[in-house]
Design an enzyme around this catalytic site. Sequence first.
Site: not given
Ligand code: PAF
Length: 282
Positions: A37, A61, A155
């Site tokens: 991150h 999700q 994703q």
């Molecule tokens: O990758 C993630 O941490 C999550 O899927 C996201 C993109 C923040 C959406 O909740």
Amino acid sequence: MPVYFKKEDVENKIKVSILSKNNIGLVPTMGSLHEGHLSLIENAVKNNDNVWVSIFVNPTQFSSSENLNKYPKDLEKDVVLIKTISENINIFCPSETEIYGGIPKLKKYDFDNIDIELEGRFRVNHFNGVATIVSKLLELFKPSSIYFGEKDYQQTQIIKRLISLEKINVKMIICPTIREKNGLAMSSRNNLLSNFDKKNSSIIYNSLNILKNNFKNSDLAKIKKEIIYNINKNPNFKVEYFEIANAKTLQIDSVINPEKSYRAFICVLVNEVRLIDNILLN
Ligand code: PAF
């Protein structure tokens, strides 16, 4: 400056940024931040006037069988980590009500089946949930650029389609996977592993590399089978899938077309912790 903002504050600050013609960079996260991150945030800081990090463990999700409450959380540490990059980064850490109003509801999209392959086979509606939250964040922040990690390649392909379906004017930046010294892809879920399992999880990236090095081998299916067998020999490890898929469509083509690009995708349950990774093969 407040540590994190309420939704109305965000709306007001975004209006000011837009009026001042400032570039907005958005890094959506579910918190429990790690170096992966931080590399996204650093990239956003280098290339935007205003950077926002959202921290929200998005309920839509997670399927009912996945334990949403088990997802690691450490907000105080996250804030400290973000502030080590720059004091000027804005943090949005909304409540469920701020995001969803009432009961969290997901929107269903037509993603040309890329949402039902690989992860989608085991996590029904997961990508609809991801798209629902990302769409809400895009609407709120109106960023010029939005940042994601290559570890979650599927994703990234979903978000790419979401942006095109909703005709949103935003640049998606995909940053390389950051790895532990032993090759394990950084993930918030790694916090749930014992040191022993974490050490042994080096087999995941090693396996992807073995497949990459043998991609031209005519007996790829046999090599894949051997790799799965080797991983499953560890009693704490269970391969959920290990597939070669078209990098664009994510379909599992039975015949490899050398003109097309392929990736290997893996998911291993390590003592119930889902670890995913992928690699470009050609
Ligand atoms: O990758 C993630 O941490 C999550 O899927 C996201 C993109 C923040 C959406 O909740």
